[in-house]
Write a protein that holds these residues in place. Structure first.
Motif, short mmCIF file in Angstrom:
data_model
loop_
_atom_site.label_atom_id
_atom_site.label_comp_id
_atom_site.label_asym_id
_atom_site.label_seq_id
_atom_site.Cartn_x
_atom_site.Cartn_y
_atom_site.Cartn_z
N ASN A 218 2.61 2.65 -4.01
CA ASN A 218 2.02 2.53 -4.74
C ASN A 218 1.21 3.97 -4.63
O ASN A 218 1.70 4.83 -4.87
CB ASN A 218 1.13 1.39 -4.38
CG ASN A 218 0.62 -0.06 -5.19
OD1 ASN A 218 2.07 -0.01 -6.00
ND2 ASN A 218 0.08 -0.65 -5.09
N LYS A 219 1.25 4.04 -2.63
CA LYS A 219 0.87 4.84 -2.45
C LYS A 219 1.66 6.25 -2.48
O LYS A 219 1.53 7.56 -3.11
CB LYS A 219 0.43 5.37 -1.07
CG LYS A 219 -0.53 6.94 -0.55
CD LYS A 219 -0.77 6.06 1.24
CE LYS A 219 -1.85 7.88 1.62
NZ LYS A 219 -1.93 7.87 2.73
N GLU B 36 1.28 -1.12 -0.38
CA GLU B 36 -0.08 0.26 0.08
C GLU B 36 0.84 1.31 0.34
O GLU B 36 0.90 2.48 -0.59
CB GLU B 36 -0.76 0.57 1.02
CG GLU B 36 -2.52 -0.71 0.80
CD GLU B 36 -2.81 -0.49 2.24
OE1 GLU B 36 -3.50 0.13 2.88
OE2 GLU B 36 -3.98 -1.43 2.21
#
Length: 69
Positions: free
Chosen positions: A53-54, A50
């Motif tokens: 990607n973030k 996460e």
């Protein structure tokens, strides 16, 4: 000549990097570069998919010559 591997996890969004991590000296540039690729995956996995990607994380590394006395 030996080379010290220095790596940082960096955000491609903000341009900021976490504090660098140093590894043991390697006996050649090739050993250092190979270790960077293997350890880079471990550092990214520790951040979690996460966050990778973030924040668009990637690993920056350098193999710095070690001055031997």
């Amino acid at each position: 000549m030996k080379f010290m591997l220095v790596m940082s996890v960096c955000s491609f969004l903000s341009g900021e990097c976490k504090a660098p991590v140093q590894f043991k000296p390697y006996n050649s540039w090739a050993e250092c570069a190979y270790a960077a690729q293997l350890n880079g995956l471990t550092l990214l996995q520790a951040e979690g998919i996460e966050n990778v990607n973030k924040y668009r994380l990637a690993v920056k590394y350098g193999c710095k010559p070690v001055v031997e006395m």
